[in-house]
Design an enzyme around this catalytic site. Structure first.
Site, short mmCIF file in Angstrom:
data_model
loop_
_atom_site.label_atom_id
_atom_site.label_comp_id
_atom_site.label_asym_id
_atom_site.label_seq_id
_atom_site.Cartn_x
_atom_site.Cartn_y
_atom_site.Cartn_z
N ARG A 173 25.61 78.26 -13.00
CA ARG A 173 25.75 77.15 -11.98
C ARG A 173 27.15 76.99 -12.39
O ARG A 173 28.08 76.94 -13.44
CB ARG A 173 25.17 75.69 -12.27
CG ARG A 173 23.79 75.42 -11.27
CD ARG A 173 23.41 74.15 -11.20
NE ARG A 173 23.17 73.99 -12.93
CZ ARG A 173 22.24 72.52 -13.66
NH1 ARG A 173 23.08 71.54 -11.83
NH2 ARG A 173 22.21 71.87 -14.41
N GLY A 223 25.44 86.36 -19.26
CA GLY A 223 25.76 85.15 -20.07
C GLY A 223 24.33 84.89 -20.43
O GLY A 223 23.89 84.64 -22.22
N ILE A 224 22.70 84.85 -20.10
CA ILE A 224 21.81 84.70 -20.89
C ILE A 224 21.09 85.61 -21.34
O ILE A 224 21.14 85.53 -21.75
CB ILE A 224 20.92 83.45 -19.62
CG1 ILE A 224 21.00 82.73 -19.43
CG2 ILE A 224 18.99 83.93 -20.23
CD1 ILE A 224 20.20 81.90 -18.54
N ALA A 283 23.05 91.94 -19.00
CA ALA A 283 24.36 91.96 -19.31
C ALA A 283 24.52 90.34 -18.88
O ALA A 283 26.23 90.20 -19.25
CB ALA A 283 24.82 92.94 -18.20
N ASN A 299 20.03 84.15 -5.56
CA ASN A 299 19.06 83.80 -6.27
C ASN A 299 18.05 84.79 -6.10
O ASN A 299 16.78 85.46 -6.42
CB ASN A 299 19.40 82.97 -7.15
CG ASN A 299 20.44 82.72 -8.37
OD1 ASN A 299 20.98 84.17 -8.27
ND2 ASN A 299 20.41 81.81 -9.22
N ASP A 352 13.24 72.84 -21.28
CA ASP A 352 13.00 70.95 -21.19
C ASP A 352 12.34 70.62 -22.31
O ASP A 352 12.70 69.60 -23.07
CB ASP A 352 12.27 70.79 -20.06
CG ASP A 352 13.14 71.56 -18.40
OD1 ASP A 352 14.08 71.49 -18.47
OD2 ASP A 352 12.11 71.80 -17.67
N HIS A 407 11.69 71.73 -13.14
CA HIS A 407 12.68 72.73 -13.43
C HIS A 407 14.21 71.95 -13.27
O HIS A 407 14.60 73.00 -13.05
CB HIS A 407 12.48 73.68 -13.97
CG HIS A 407 13.65 74.16 -15.01
ND1 HIS A 407 14.28 73.49 -16.36
CD2 HIS A 407 13.97 75.90 -14.92
CE1 HIS A 407 15.08 74.27 -16.78
NE2 HIS A 407 15.40 75.59 -16.35
N MET A 459 19.63 78.13 -23.00
CA MET A 459 18.41 79.25 -22.39
C MET A 459 17.63 80.37 -22.73
O MET A 459 16.46 80.83 -22.75
CB MET A 459 19.14 79.08 -20.88
CG MET A 459 18.05 79.33 -19.90
SD MET A 459 16.64 78.53 -19.58
CE MET A 459 15.36 79.09 -20.13
N GLY A 505 18.53 91.86 -15.84
CA GLY A 505 19.98 90.64 -15.49
C GLY A 505 20.31 90.83 -17.44
O GLY A 505 20.54 90.09 -17.30
#
Length: 412
Positions: A173, A104-105, A102, A186, A242, A269, A320, A100
């Protein structure tokens, strides 16, 4: 590293060196610097500079990381007739895959992991648009080599021989959504990726970021069980964010140096399952009942705050990524033999009646070496009630993940 705070890994001025903590709960960083002219001239990735320093205020790389980085360098002396300097050579030897990459995270996470002197190979996978990310990242002058893999046909090649797999894949989200709203999409993504992990690198550390973590980690466990390769010591739900948030908010509230602050966070979480144990804060600090409630709610709702602030443009991608990079670095240090690595993580656990639970753990070469039970002892009345209150919701999320796998066929 949850029991510590962070230090800077300076790209351009090589690496950092620091003193290892005397104990898991020593939150004081003992930074140091030394001058050694051209000390990294053999370091082909990072530019050699006149000093190697530890600036302990602003990175996911903490004091144990610095000690591990120092340990992973090999000193070399010049000929006896010449003036002696500390020459160091990095030993980057670990392969990390981001599934994953590519997203945003995935993109900022890949950049942060590319900066680690312990990484020799960084493999980036996504269903699309990953070639450009890899090309861009490969221009950074750090030692690790970057490779890209696109689509199902290349997933096995991506996972071959890797030591750590990080999974941020999935949809983020949006305003009004809970982490649980992401489940249907997911859950399938994580299931498919874990099947590939089981087939190609079953001994790797597996870091699950994809939400809802409370359910996706049990999904991964069930898939690995069905594949016959489940090792509970090597499956982690990344809840480091967190802890990062708790440390930040407490330091701001109490006007403390952030480097000194360590707040363990247990449970899960999502929402009320996130339980910061403020009574266990290091250094010891007094909170009023109002402050405890305010801080607890702020930490629990921090992700929603970011989602709403971005107004549909994403979720907590940067923080994150930072937190996940910290956990990856801790895992690499543990794999490299550091015997003093502690983090909070959502793992298979016997600390409560729940099969999965986030708590402080000790990491070693084989994954989870110990669950730190002491931090669940001597809780305040508020924390004890909150712990009991979170259990039904966390239990339901775990069962939801398990049931999902048993209703879906696992590829042979």
């Amino acid at each position: 590293m949850a029991a510590t705070s962070a230090a800077t890994l300076s790209i351009g001025s090589t690496a950092c060196v620091g003193a290892k903590a005397n104990s898991a709960y020593n939150s004081k960083t003992s930074g140091l610097s030394f001058n050694s002219r051209n000390c990294l001239r053999s370091f082909t990735g990072l530019k050699a500079a006149s000093s190697v320093s530890c600036d302990s205020d602003s990175s996911f790389v903490g004091k144990e990381s610095c000690a591990a980085i120092q340990h992973s360098f090999v000193s070399r002396a010049q000929k006896p007739s010449q003036r002696s300097y500390n020459y160091v050579q990095p030993r980057a030897s670990y392969k990390v895959a981001i599934l994953g990459a590519a997203g945003g995270i995935g993109q900022p996470l890949a950049l942060l992991i590319k900066m680690s002197p312990l990484v020799s190979t960084l493999k980036l996978y996504d269903v699309a648009n990953v070639k450009g990310v890899a090309a861009d990242l490969s221009h950074c002058n750090t030692p690790s080599q970057v490779f890209d893999f696109t689509g199902d046909k290349e997933l096995a090649s991506c996972l071959k021989d890797v030591n750590v797999v990080v999974i941020p894949a999935g949809v983020p989200r949006k305003p009004g959504m809970t982490r649980d709203d992401l489940f249907n999409i997911n859950a399938s993504i994580v299931k498919d990726l874990i099947e590939a992990v089981a087939d190609n690198c079953p001994d790797a550390f597996i870091h699950i970021i994809s939400n809802p973590v409370n359910s996706t980690v049990p999904i991964a466990a069930e898939v690995l069980k069905q594949k016959g390769v489940y090792d509970p010591k090597k499956l982690f739900g990344v809840t480091t964010l967190d802890v990062v948030r708790a440390n930040t908010f407490v330091a701001q509230k109490k006007n403390l140096r952030l480097i000194d602050v360590d707040v363990p966070v247990v449970g899960g979480h999502a929402g009320i399952t996130i339980l910061p144990l403020l009574s266990k804060t290091k250094p010891s600090v007094a909170f009023t009942d109002e402050e405890v409630q305010e801080l607890t709610v702020k930490i629990q709702n921090a992700g929603t705050e970011v989602v709403e602030a971005k107004a549909g443009a994403g979720s907590a991608t940067l923080s994150m990524s930072y937190a996940a990079a910290r956990f990856v670095e801790s895992s690499l240090r543990a794999l490299d033999g550091d015997s003093d690595v502690y983090e909070c993580s959502y793992v298979q656990s016997n600390l409560t009646e729940l099969p999965f639970f986030a708590s402080r753990i000790k990491l070693g070469r084989n994954g989870v070496e110990a669950l730190i039970k002491s931090e669940l002892e001597g809780l305040t009345e508020y924390e004890q009630k909150a712990l009991e209150a979170l259990k039904p919701e966390l239990k339901a999320s775990i069962e939801k993940g398990i049931n999902f796998v048993h209703k879906q066929p696992v590829a042979a």
